[in-house]
Motif scaffolding. Sequence first.
Motif, short mmCIF file in Angstrom:
data_model
loop_
_atom_site.label_atom_id
_atom_site.label_comp_id
_atom_site.label_asym_id
_atom_site.label_seq_id
_atom_site.Cartn_x
_atom_site.Cartn_y
_atom_site.Cartn_z
N UNK A 56 -39.30 45.20 10.41
CA UNK A 56 -40.16 44.34 9.72
C UNK A 56 -40.12 44.16 8.39
N UNK A 57 -40.13 45.67 7.59
CA UNK A 57 -39.83 45.61 6.21
C UNK A 57 -38.95 44.96 5.70
N UNK A 58 -37.78 44.99 6.31
CA UNK A 58 -36.43 44.30 5.91
C UNK A 58 -36.52 42.77 6.05
N UNK A 59 -37.23 42.27 7.28
CA UNK A 59 -37.19 40.79 7.33
C UNK A 59 -38.25 40.35 6.23
N UNK A 60 -39.24 41.10 5.87
CA UNK A 60 -40.23 40.40 4.84
C UNK A 60 -39.46 40.54 3.54
N UNK A 61 -38.72 41.37 3.20
CA UNK A 61 -38.05 41.65 1.93
C UNK A 61 -36.61 42.26 2.09
N UNK A 62 -35.77 40.78 2.19
CA UNK A 62 -34.35 41.11 2.49
C UNK A 62 -33.72 41.95 1.19
N UNK A 63 -34.18 41.85 0.18
CA UNK A 63 -33.52 42.77 -0.80
C UNK A 63 -33.47 44.14 -0.57
N UNK A 64 -34.24 44.69 0.29
CA UNK A 64 -34.56 46.15 0.63
C UNK A 64 -33.10 46.32 1.61
N UNK A 65 -33.09 45.53 2.39
CA UNK A 65 -31.96 45.60 3.38
C UNK A 65 -30.47 45.61 2.57
N UNK A 66 -30.34 44.54 1.66
CA UNK A 66 -29.36 44.66 0.84
C UNK A 66 -28.83 46.02 0.02
N UNK A 67 -30.14 46.50 -0.44
CA UNK A 67 -30.03 47.73 -1.32
C UNK A 67 -29.43 49.09 -0.14
N UNK A 68 -30.19 49.02 0.91
CA UNK A 68 -29.88 50.08 1.88
C UNK A 68 -28.28 49.91 2.33
N UNK A 69 -27.92 48.71 2.32
CA UNK A 69 -26.38 48.38 2.88
C UNK A 69 -25.43 48.92 1.86
N UNK A 70 -25.74 48.75 0.51
CA UNK A 70 -24.87 49.28 -0.61
C UNK A 70 -25.11 50.80 -0.77
N UNK A 71 -26.32 51.40 -0.42
CA UNK A 71 -26.37 52.82 -0.55
C UNK A 71 -25.76 53.52 0.58
N UNK A 72 -25.66 52.69 1.86
CA UNK A 72 -24.95 53.52 3.11
C UNK A 72 -23.53 53.72 2.80
N UNK A 73 -23.03 52.75 2.03
CA UNK A 73 -21.49 52.62 1.68
C UNK A 73 -21.12 53.73 0.62
N UNK A 74 -22.22 53.71 -0.51
CA UNK A 74 -21.82 54.75 -1.33
C UNK A 74 -21.89 56.22 -1.01
N UNK A 75 -22.86 56.27 0.08
CA UNK A 75 -23.20 57.59 0.47
C UNK A 75 -21.98 58.42 1.41
N UNK A 76 -21.11 57.53 1.78
CA UNK A 76 -19.81 58.00 2.25
C UNK A 76 -19.04 58.91 1.34
N UNK A 77 -18.94 58.70 0.25
CA UNK A 77 -18.29 59.43 -0.83
C UNK A 77 -19.09 60.55 -1.48
N UNK A 78 -20.34 60.73 -0.95
CA UNK A 78 -21.03 61.92 -1.70
C UNK A 78 -20.66 63.04 -0.81
N UNK A 79 -20.62 64.25 -1.64
CA UNK A 79 -20.47 65.42 -1.06
C UNK A 79 -21.65 66.08 -0.27
N UNK A 80 -21.83 66.41 1.09
CA UNK A 80 -23.02 66.98 1.40
C UNK A 80 -22.63 68.07 2.37
N UNK A 81 -22.00 68.78 1.86
CA UNK A 81 -21.89 70.18 2.50
C UNK A 81 -21.36 71.48 1.44
#
Length: 306
Positions: A57-82
Amino acid sequence: SDRADRVAAEAYLPTARRPDSVRRLLKYIGYDAVRAALAAGDIQPDPSRSSSAVLDAAWLANPSMMEAARSAGVRAIHEQNRMVTAEDHGNQLRLHPAVLHAGAVAEWGGAWSMVKVGVLPAVDRPIDEKWSADDRASLQAAVDAFHIMRDVPPIVWNADTTTRSVLTPYVERLRMVGQPVLIEDAVRVGIMIALSVRVRDNHFQSEVRDAIERALGTGQGGFFAPERIEFGAVLHLSDVVQTLMAVDGVEVASVNRFKRVGPRWPDQVVAGRIVLHGIEFASCDNDHTRPERGYYSLVLHGGRIG
């Protein structure tokens, strides 16, 4: 044809348009958008519906939040988490809000290898000393958000909370199975320095003194600032002189004493370096109420008085 294209587009992260599709595809690549939104405070838990529905619902009301999450998810692939190497342990702990700085070394424990992590806590107290109410109030929100984002078990906050109890769940979440990790206080090595500086004729001594204190200080950009700490590194006298000579108004800088604090440690001016080991780090807070943390004396010559 248009309907078929729209349906096909929902199967790929770059082209998906529905919030539930984007959220699901991000989950496939290991990015939990719901957890990230909760940690950032973008959404709040709602007992009447799931957090996923709240996020959609928050993404539908504010599409820019969804776009920011889309970009953040792709960047997170390259982060070291171990935590695999000793360097990983130090790097990952430095990200934690309760840690000002950290470093790690691999050591032989007698039967198997272990990783010893030296921690400089964000609260100015040993890692096994209980936090005050002010300590908890200042860091609780940041720590809770950090743990939510990284799927770390939440902290039970009470009067017995210590830095070790806050960091242990995080280390357990990221360390390798079967790899012993020992969290310890970083070993602070107080450094004593005696300085003599000639000030240029057109500069005031008071201004040069203030500039030198900032250059050698523990504040941001200072020579002994936490972000510049290197555990087990060699402290070179030439680096101190270089820092002094970079100060505006300094004509000549000389170091007359350069040693660890304490009578049993010899002067290292001739050697030009102080060797540190393991999780030791050089400290020079210049707080004369706590000389064990390092201090320096500064004598100025020349320049203008004032």
